[in-house]
Design an enzyme around this catalytic site. Structure first.
Site, PDB file in Angstrom:
ATOM      1  N   GLU A  24       0.848  -1.196   0.000  1.00 61.46           N
ATOM      2  CA  GLU A  24       0.000   0.000   0.000  1.00 61.46           C
ATOM      3  C   GLU A  24       0.882   1.243   0.000  1.00 61.46           C
ATOM      4  O   GLU A  24       1.690   1.434   0.914  1.00 61.46           O
ATOM      5  CB  GLU A  24      -0.906   0.005   1.230  1.00 61.46           C
ATOM      6  CG  GLU A  24      -1.997  -1.055   1.179  1.00 61.46           C
ATOM      7  CD  GLU A  24      -2.902  -1.025   2.415  1.00 61.46           C
ATOM      8  OE1 GLU A  24      -4.051  -0.595   2.301  1.00 61.46           O
ATOM      9  OE2 GLU A  24      -2.433  -1.445   3.494  1.00 61.46           O
ATOM     10  N   LEU A  25       0.705   2.084  -0.997  1.00 60.25           N
ATOM     11  CA  LEU A  25       1.448   3.345  -1.069  1.00 60.25           C
ATOM     12  C   LEU A  25       0.531   4.455  -0.583  1.00 60.25           C
ATOM     13  O   LEU A  25      -0.494   4.732  -1.214  1.00 60.25           O
ATOM     14  CB  LEU A  25       1.872   3.629  -2.510  1.00 60.25           C
ATOM     15  CG  LEU A  25       2.623   2.513  -3.249  1.00 60.25           C
ATOM     16  CD1 LEU A  25       3.074   3.013  -4.618  1.00 60.25           C
ATOM     17  CD2 LEU A  25       3.802   2.011  -2.439  1.00 60.25           C
TER      18      LEU A  25
END
Lengths: 324, 324
Positions: free
Chosen positions: A159-160
């Site tokens: 997850e960015l």
């Protein structure tokens, strides 16, 4: 990325230098990942304030990394003795330190003094937003959260989660890095509490706790239900795709037309247990009794096999789609 | 089952006779399952009020059942022309008719007139409790819900949901049947709205809709998140087992000690969208745009491969555990 990209690019080759800060479970798992994927193992630097870091890594890293599956060796890792020497040459600086805002704020302000101007700054935090971590930085544009699904040397999701200050080119370069390494980096557009994966999983966990707490099924039965149904289903097709398929020709809309009433009834009847709500003792007991100490190595081995099948099939699918 | 079991046993051999009532998607999928697992295909009878039933089955069943993988053939199925002739010799009578209480109440009262005294009566309903379905029956003890996870010819889970009137021996015999056929039958102890699997899945779906509705991620990204994280994880180890492992030596208790605060924060921040709440149009649109018409055959083929790996590994695990 467009041709007039103003930022320096992270070199995705043997010139790439990565520095890891922090050597807990997540840090070591990321170390194992990088060691398996870098073209030259001397590109990896590790820094921690832990005493006897070198011998600690030699003894703790092998449970995550087997040199049998790689040309790299743990002894190739560069162990830094100061933060400055750790970060000053790195293109990527990835911290997996304590989940503590004060620590992270101070760390990034310090890192900023020594890091290359275009280095990517990544935090593995599972909950402290980049905007909070960047509070003491002069330039907040290079920092973002790069949150794995544990353990990162095995699980595809990354997850960015940028802050509102993060430069879009930094996000793109980060995505490009993970995609080029066969991972699934997803750009989370808002700094949401718990990000996305954990929120989804915890929503299901809450209902699971409620149902066990009500005596509808026990801990082992609940797990068997998930393992025999939505686990394998969602490994192949996520919830929206699955229910869109479930609606036949009419897709998700038809699905809700057919059983929207049942869905709403389940939502209205859903449990709303809380942490500390008194369900803990019995459920912890059931988990201990059913599972004892879980053999994580065994779980990871089976998970790798499942992921291998999924990767193979995805590759096949992509090849077919790209046929002229 | 104990030795002093008073009930007749369902013969788990070539003498077993199964009658299916209803030939929608679920009915046909169960037909495919039974056809693949019965020792003699002439043991399977199908009944429905649909006109031209025989030719309908010949044309609709092949999408669920391939005779390549079985010695049975669709033409071996006995097509009954009346309810009486359909059920009078059957050991198991399984209905997958319309989701309509009036229909099911009347059906079971009718079936009861002709069925063998010890026949097992199963309903595939996804939401109408056995206690409601049995309202017009004289003896309510043989009926229970046998709810599959769609499609039943592929997915392992079978939820067994008896009413308070169901005889415990009927439940045991039903469990024995599904276990002997390699399925995962789980006894749901209370007639809960939506049973267990759907409640769990819908709890996650609600949060998924909320997050897309808030613009945190889109439909395709949300699915990619689940496919790259909890999907494959929960295929291997359900949520309790996973978090119990996540807590290390201290198990689930340590997991909640470490990140219970984040869990509670996610629960408190969770979305509470409703069916008909205005999110539909955009999310249905995204699903259509992203997926068009899903190739279910392809999904099922990949799912079979994943399940095959899991079965192999479970078998290996059992063999090791049962080593002296």
């Amino acid at each position: 990325m467009s041709d007039d990209d103003p930022g320096l690019r992270v070199p995705l080759n043997k010139d790439l230098r990565i520095t890891l800060i922090g050597t807990g479970t997540i840090g070591l798992s990321f170390a194992a990942f990088h060691l398996s994927h870098l073209l030259s193992p001397s590109q990896l630097t590790i820094y921690d304030v832990r005493p006897n870091l070198s011998s600690y890594i030699s003894s703790a890293l092998p449970q995550f990394f087997s040199s049998k599956s790689s040309t790299a060796s743990i002894s190739d890792i560069r162990i830094a003795t100061s933060l400055q020497s750790a970060v000053q040459d790195a293109h990527i600086i990835q911290e997996s330190g304590p989940e503590n805002l004060a620590f992270k704020k101070e760390l990034w302000a310090e890192v900023e003094k020594y890091a290359l101007e275009d280095a990517l700054l990544w935090s593995s935090t599972s909950g402290i937003p980049a905007s909070a971590q960047a509070q003491s930085m002069i330039s907040k544009s290079r920092l973002l959260v790069v949150h794995p699904y544990n353990p990162p040397h095995i699980m595809p999701l990354i997850e960015l989660v940028p802050s509102p200050h993060t430069d879009p080119h930094i996000i793109l370069q980060t995505q490009e890095f993970w995609e080029s390494h066969g991972r699934v980096p997803i750009h989370i557009k808002k700094e949401t509490t718990g990000f996305v994966a954990n929120r989804l999983a915890f929503a299901l966990l809450r209902e699971a706790i409620h149902l066990v707490n009500e005596g509808v099924v026990n801990v082992g039965e609940l797990d068997a239900i998930v393992e025999g149904s939505m686990g394998p289903r969602w490994a192949v097709a996520g919830p929206f795709k699955s229910y869109h398929a479930g609606g036949g020709e009419g897709g998700l809309e038809a699905f809700f037309r057919n059983i929207g009433g049942t869905v709403q009834a389940c939502w209205e009847d859903a449990g709303r247990v809380d942490v500390g709500g008194g369900w803990e003792e019995e459920i912890f007991r059931q988990a201990r009794e059913r599972y004892g100490k879980v053999d994580v190595g065994e779980r990871d081995r089976v998970t790798r096999r499942v992921l291998e099948v999924l990767r193979e099939e995805k590759k096949k699918g992509n090849e077919q789609t790209s046929d002229p």
